[in-house]
Design an enzyme around this catalytic site. Sequence first.
Site, PDB file in Angstrom:
ATOM      1  N   GLY A 292       0.868  -1.364   0.021  1.00 18.51           N
ATOM      2  CA  GLY A 292      -0.066  -0.058   0.077  1.00 18.51           C
ATOM      3  C   GLY A 292       0.800   1.297  -0.126  1.00 18.51           C
ATOM      4  N   GLY A 293       0.308   2.339   0.569  1.00 14.45           N
ATOM      5  CA  GLY A 293       1.013   3.640   0.540  1.00 14.45           C
ATOM      6  C   GLY A 293       2.361   3.363   1.159  1.00 14.45           C
TER       7      GLY A 293
ATOM      8  N   GLY B  95      18.638  14.320 -32.380  1.00 10.45           N
ATOM      9  CA  GLY B  95      18.503  14.780 -30.775  1.00 10.45           C
ATOM     10  C   GLY B  95      18.724  13.674 -30.062  1.00 10.45           C
ATOM     11  N   ALA B  96      18.800  12.465 -30.329  1.00  9.69           N
ATOM     12  CA  ALA B  96      19.378  11.424 -29.293  1.00  9.69           C
ATOM     13  C   ALA B  96      20.981  11.675 -28.979  1.00  9.69           C
ATOM     14  CB  ALA B  96      19.309  10.144 -29.951  1.00  9.69           C
TER      15      ALA B  96
HETATM   16  C1  HXC Z   1      -1.649  -4.632  13.136  1.00  7.29           C
HETATM   17  C2  HXC Z   1      -0.500  -6.373  11.921  1.00  7.29           C
HETATM   18  C3  HXC Z   1      -0.469  -5.782  10.943  1.00  7.29           C
HETATM   19  C4  HXC Z   1      -0.915  -4.448  10.723  1.00  7.29           C
HETATM   20  C5  HXC Z   1       0.678  -7.784  10.596  1.00  7.29           C
HETATM   21  N1  HXC Z   1       0.158  -7.486  12.085  1.00  7.29           N
HETATM   22  N2  HXC Z   1       0.125  -6.445   9.831  1.00  7.29           N
HETATM   23  N3  HXC Z   1      -0.807  -5.876  13.181  1.00  7.29           N
HETATM   24  N4  HXC Z   1      -1.348  -4.087  11.945  1.00  7.29           N
HETATM   25  N5  HXC Z   1      -0.876  -3.619   9.666  1.00  7.29           N
HETATM   26  C6  HXC Z   1       0.363  -8.627  12.867  1.00  7.29           C
HETATM   27  C7  HXC Z   1      -0.595  -9.964  12.533  1.00  7.29           C
HETATM   28  O1  HXC Z   1      -1.921  -9.555  13.338  1.00  7.29           O
HETATM   29  C8  HXC Z   1       0.303 -10.893  13.364  1.00  7.29           C
HETATM   30  O2  HXC Z   1       0.011 -10.572  14.733  1.00  7.29           O
HETATM   31  C9  HXC Z   1       1.660 -10.566  12.931  1.00  7.29           C
HETATM   32  O3  HXC Z   1       1.621  -9.133  12.477  1.00  7.29           O
HETATM   33  C10 HXC Z   1       2.380 -11.223  12.033  1.00  7.29           C
HETATM   34  O4  HXC Z   1       1.317 -11.260  10.996  1.00  7.29           O
HETATM   35  P1  HXC Z   1       0.644 -12.721  10.286  1.00  7.29           P
HETATM   36  O5  HXC Z   1      -0.544 -12.020   9.471  1.00  7.29           O
HETATM   37  O6  HXC Z   1       0.908 -13.718  10.955  1.00  7.29           O
HETATM   38  O7  HXC Z   1       1.898 -12.836   9.123  1.00  7.29           O
HETATM   39  P2  HXC Z   1       1.886 -13.298   7.751  1.00  7.29           P
HETATM   40  O8  HXC Z   1       0.997 -14.431   7.381  1.00  7.29           O
HETATM   41  O9  HXC Z   1       3.303 -13.719   7.232  1.00  7.29           O
HETATM   42  O10 HXC Z   1       1.315 -12.343   6.819  1.00  7.29           O
HETATM   43  C11 HXC Z   1       1.931 -10.967   6.510  1.00  7.29           C
HETATM   44  C12 HXC Z   1       1.078  -9.899   5.926  1.00  7.29           C
HETATM   45  C13 HXC Z   1      -0.370  -9.750   6.616  1.00  7.29           C
HETATM   46  C14 HXC Z   1       0.549 -10.310   4.493  1.00  7.29           C
HETATM   47  C15 HXC Z   1       1.750  -8.580   5.695  1.00  7.29           C
HETATM   48  O11 HXC Z   1       0.035  -9.880   8.212  1.00  7.29           O
HETATM   49  C16 HXC Z   1      -1.197  -8.827   6.428  1.00  7.29           C
HETATM   50  O12 HXC Z   1      -1.971  -8.804   5.347  1.00  7.29           O
HETATM   51  N6  HXC Z   1      -1.151  -7.654   7.082  1.00  7.29           N
HETATM   52  C17 HXC Z   1      -2.223  -6.663   7.087  1.00  7.29           C
HETATM   53  C18 HXC Z   1      -1.900  -5.704   5.775  1.00  7.29           C
HETATM   54  C19 HXC Z   1      -2.307  -4.594   5.730  1.00  7.29           C
HETATM   55  O13 HXC Z   1      -3.692  -4.631   5.239  1.00  7.29           O
HETATM   56  N7  HXC Z   1      -1.785  -3.487   6.375  1.00  7.29           N
HETATM   57  C20 HXC Z   1      -2.650  -2.245   6.492  1.00  7.29           C
HETATM   58  C21 HXC Z   1      -2.488  -1.736   5.139  1.00  7.29           C
HETATM   59  S1  HXC Z   1      -3.291   0.086   5.111  1.00  7.29           S
HETATM   60  P3  HXC Z   1       0.094 -11.995  15.752  1.00  7.29           P
HETATM   61  O14 HXC Z   1      -0.257 -11.402  17.211  1.00  7.29           O
HETATM   62  O15 HXC Z   1      -1.015 -12.937  15.480  1.00  7.29           O
HETATM   63  O16 HXC Z   1       1.469 -12.704  15.651  1.00  7.29           O
HETATM   64  C22 HXC Z   1      -1.765   1.012   5.002  1.00  7.29           C
HETATM   65  C23 HXC Z   1      -1.953   2.267   4.830  1.00  7.29           C
HETATM   66  C24 HXC Z   1      -0.611   2.827   4.730  1.00  7.29           C
HETATM   67  O17 HXC Z   1      -0.549   0.364   5.319  1.00  7.29           O
HETATM   68  C25 HXC Z   1      -1.025   4.373   4.046  1.00  7.29           C
HETATM   69  C26 HXC Z   1       0.443   5.221   4.094  1.00  7.29           C
HETATM   70  C27 HXC Z   1       0.406   6.449   3.245  1.00  7.29           C
END
Ligand code: HXC
Length: 517
Positions: A172-173, A407-408
């Site tokens: 994402g961002g 030009g290149a």
């Molecule tokens: C809080 C999070 C987290 C998040 C992961 N965790 N991402 N906690 N906020 N964004 C936590 C999980 O709950 C888990 O906790 C631990 O981290 C490990 O994650 P897993 O899912 O078990 O790991 P894995 O299977 O390897 O998957 C990795 C992953 C997945 C693909 C990154 O965790 C995921 O999809 N996370 C969410 C991604 C997401 O949607 N992020 C927000 C995007 S919005 P426990 O306690 O179970 O160990 C954003 C906006 C940004 O980022 C804008 C910027 C401008």
Amino acid sequence: MAISKTLSDELEKRRKIALDGGGAKKAEDRHAKGRMTARERLGSLFSKGTFQEFGLHAQHNTRYFGMADKSIPTDGVICGTGFVDGRPVAAFSQDFGVVGGSLGEIHAKKICAALDHAVKAGVPVVGFNDSGGARIQEGVGALSGYGQVFYRNVQLSGVVPQISVIAGPCAGGAAYSPALTDFIIMTRKNAQMFICGPEVIRSVTGQVTTMDEIGSAQAHASVSGNIHFIAEDDAHAVQIVHKLLSFLPSNNMMDPPHHIEPDLKIVDDPALDELVPADSKTPFDCRKVIKSLADGGDFLEVMEHFAANIVIGFGRIGGVVVGFVSNQPTVKAGTLDIDASDKAARFVRFCNVYNIPIVTLVDVPGFLPGVNEERRGIIRHGAKMLFAYASATVPKITVIMRKAYGGAYLAMCSEDMGADRVIAWPTAEIAVMGAEGAVSILYRKELAEAEDKVAKAKELADEYRTEFATPYLSAGRLAIHDIIQPRETKSSIALTLRGLMSKRETRPPKKHGNIPL
Ligand code: HXC
């Protein structure tokens, strides 16, 4: 009065919890997948015993949703400074073992502190990105944190080198922080970078894709052009960081780490005389020329797999760090297209901002003809090269190996575009356009009347080359400074570079130019 045992034990207890991060089990899981932990990455980046951490005792903000009882050691990111090859460097490393390395308010503050330190101390900054993105529980606090990081990435740009390693998810961002830095290194396995993942793309557009196709290191290195290096694993990524830093100054006020010996002893390389094929349409590999010119053949190619019709990278000539830009005749005949222009222009601007002289090697038949190129804006993109070279005030040396058309050629830093020295090989062909195109316009009638049109066109094109494209014509007009044997190229460039070490060029003051983007 000695420190009480209670206070001492409390410190050690807290240290241990913070240093353990996500704990031994999560570290083991990482190792089983051939990956390093966040702390190990910093350990391999910095020389032993030089890392000074800040924010080891950082605590997340407990007022956020569901966070009151959570333990988040270091708030999921390890930050500090250390030394690489005796030079100070700032760094941060997101710890996926701690709530997925997710970015919350304090986590962002720590990254900002590393960036603020880098700009204050005038040192490069290296960031290891391995994170689930915005910490969902912290909501807009996390979003604001990203904003603060992006803002600093931009403030640091052009002041201190910023290097990003993508060593896990970067979704994402969040991908915009690395995108705002100078170089991105991504590990081949275990790392993904994307704005919208395959699932979101499918649900919104119906398009079916895979992570490999849109978010892998391979895709970013060869298709999107978002990254500069692919690393086989974490250790290799750190090796690339080390190599890159070995060519870069610590900040924009310093010279890059030249290795200048007082005596310039450079021997000719007769192999270069043999390199260019007699037929001007037969390609040769420009990397052979670059490796012959670079001290010890040591050339760090940047963006090797993207827009391979232009080759860019760092090396030293006679000890002086230079950025090489070369047309690659083996790919698309070395023409300039949109991607090649973007790639080279950004590299030229990087070199300029960090006082790195630019050596440009030319064998360019022109801009790539094509409907797609015209419709996607080759005019705007090609203009970036003109803009980048003409704005660069570092020493600029251009070597015309073979074709330098239209030009290149100007886009490859001709004398008119501000090159300090232009040298040509006897094989150079310098003209307003390619021989075949010129002949088809100038001799339309003769060609129409000729019995054997192909033979006539070839005869006229050969004549055009020898009469109008010879380097002696340009040398006679002072548009090039010298014509040399290929074998003399390295000594000629090395001497010129030494003579330009104190080059100064001032321009009228302005906020910034308006480069076509
Ligand atoms: C809080 C999070 C987290 C998040 C992961 N965790 N991402 N906690 N906020 N964004 C936590 C999980 O709950 C888990 O906790 C631990 O981290 C490990 O994650 P897993 O899912 O078990 O790991 P894995 O299977 O390897 O998957 C990795 C992953 C997945 C693909 C990154 O965790 C995921 O999809 N996370 C969410 C991604 C997401 O949607 N992020 C927000 C995007 S919005 P426990 O306690 O179970 O160990 C954003 C906006 C940004 O980022 C804008 C910027 C401008």
